[in-house]
Design a protein around this motif. Structure first.
Motif, PDB file in Angstrom:
ATOM      1  N   ASN A  21      -5.131   1.785 -10.039  1.00  0.00           N
ATOM      2  CA  ASN A  21      -4.927   3.201  -9.753  1.00  0.00           C
ATOM      3  C   ASN A  21      -4.527   3.989 -10.991  1.00  0.00           C
ATOM      4  N   PHE A  67       0.840  -1.196   0.000  1.00  0.00           N
ATOM      5  CA  PHE A  67       0.000   0.000   0.000  1.00  0.00           C
ATOM      6  C   PHE A  67       0.877   1.249   0.000  1.00  0.00           C
ATOM      7  N   GLY A 106      -9.333   1.987  -5.507  1.00  0.00           N
ATOM      8  CA  GLY A 106      -8.271   1.018  -5.750  1.00  0.00           C
ATOM      9  C   GLY A 106      -7.276   0.978  -4.603  1.00  0.00           C
ATOM     10  N   HIS A 107      -6.950   2.143  -4.059  1.00  0.00           N
ATOM     11  CA  HIS A 107      -6.061   2.196  -2.889  1.00  0.00           C
ATOM     12  C   HIS A 107      -6.713   1.515  -1.684  1.00  0.00           C
ATOM     13  N   VAL A 114      -3.868  -8.477  -2.528  1.00  0.00           N
ATOM     14  CA  VAL A 114      -4.149  -8.110  -3.923  1.00  0.00           C
ATOM     15  C   VAL A 114      -2.814  -8.009  -4.651  1.00  0.00           C
ATOM     16  N   TYR A 141      -3.038  -3.787  -8.364  1.00  0.00           N
ATOM     17  CA  TYR A 141      -3.140  -2.547  -7.586  1.00  0.00           C
ATOM     18  C   TYR A 141      -2.679  -1.363  -8.425  1.00  0.00           C
ATOM     19  N   TRP A 142      -1.563  -1.529  -9.120  1.00  0.00           N
ATOM     20  CA  TRP A 142      -1.042  -0.452  -9.962  1.00  0.00           C
ATOM     21  C   TRP A 142      -2.027  -0.136 -11.082  1.00  0.00           C
ATOM     22  N   THR A 153       0.195  -6.883  -6.705  1.00  0.00           N
ATOM     23  CA  THR A 153       0.705  -5.518  -6.856  1.00  0.00           C
ATOM     24  C   THR A 153       0.434  -4.957  -8.244  1.00  0.00           C
ATOM     25  N   LYS A 162      -6.545  -2.240  -1.782  1.00  0.00           N
ATOM     26  CA  LYS A 162      -5.220  -2.745  -1.404  1.00  0.00           C
ATOM     27  C   LYS A 162      -5.008  -2.624   0.100  1.00  0.00           C
TER      28      LYS A 162
END
Length: 152
Positions: A112, A53, A93-94, A103, A108-109, A105, A97
């Motif tokens: 966002n 995060f 999205g943040h 989740v 996650y990227w 990575t 995570k």
């Protein structure tokens, strides 16, 4: 390479909005530029928390959401609603995570960064449309005028 292309597109679109846009387009362009610089600075100087995060980028995205939301509430335009919704998806999205560190990575990227591309496209289209409307008689009012509302 993708990051470089995105940054170039952001600079060109925001520059275009600063030169040819109305007040809402310029404010959103400044928000995008400040957000991009702040995100780069935060990612250079801050390490992700355990689980991946990124608190600093989350804070930048939340501040951008409030700035875009302020423009959305005052502007005499519909497009800031879409930009604010996309920014809200980035903030979500943040939060995903944060709530589930498992989740992946990369997801996650993507969750966002993905939403920034349609935001830039919307800003470019909004700036073009504003420049066309500004040439018409009466111009293109930037802010909602409460005196135009119907009184009951």
């Amino acid at each position: 390479m993708i990051l470089l292309a995105f940054l170039l597109a952001t600079l060109l679109t925001c520059g275009f909005a600063l030169i040819r846009g109305g007040a809402p387009e310029r404010l959103i362009a400044v928000t995008f530029l400040v957000g991009a610089v702040a995100s780069v600075l935060v990612s250079i100087h801050a390490k992700p928390m355990p689980g991946g995060f990124q608190l600093g980028i989350f804070c930048v995205d939340v501040v951008m959401l409030f700035a875009i939301g302020g423009v959305m509430l005052k502007a005499d335009r519909y497009w800031p609603i879409a930009v604010a919704a996309l920014q809200f998806l980035s903030v979500l999205g943040h939060l995903i995570k944060l709530l589930d560190p498992n989740v992946v990575t990369v997801l996650y990227w993507i969750a966002n960064a993905f939403w920034a591309v349609p935001q830039i496209v919307i800003l470019a289209i909004a700036t073009v449309r504003h420049s066309h409307r500004a040439r018409r008689p009466g111009g293109d009012p930037a802010w909602a005028n409460p005196s135009r509302s119907t009184k009951r």
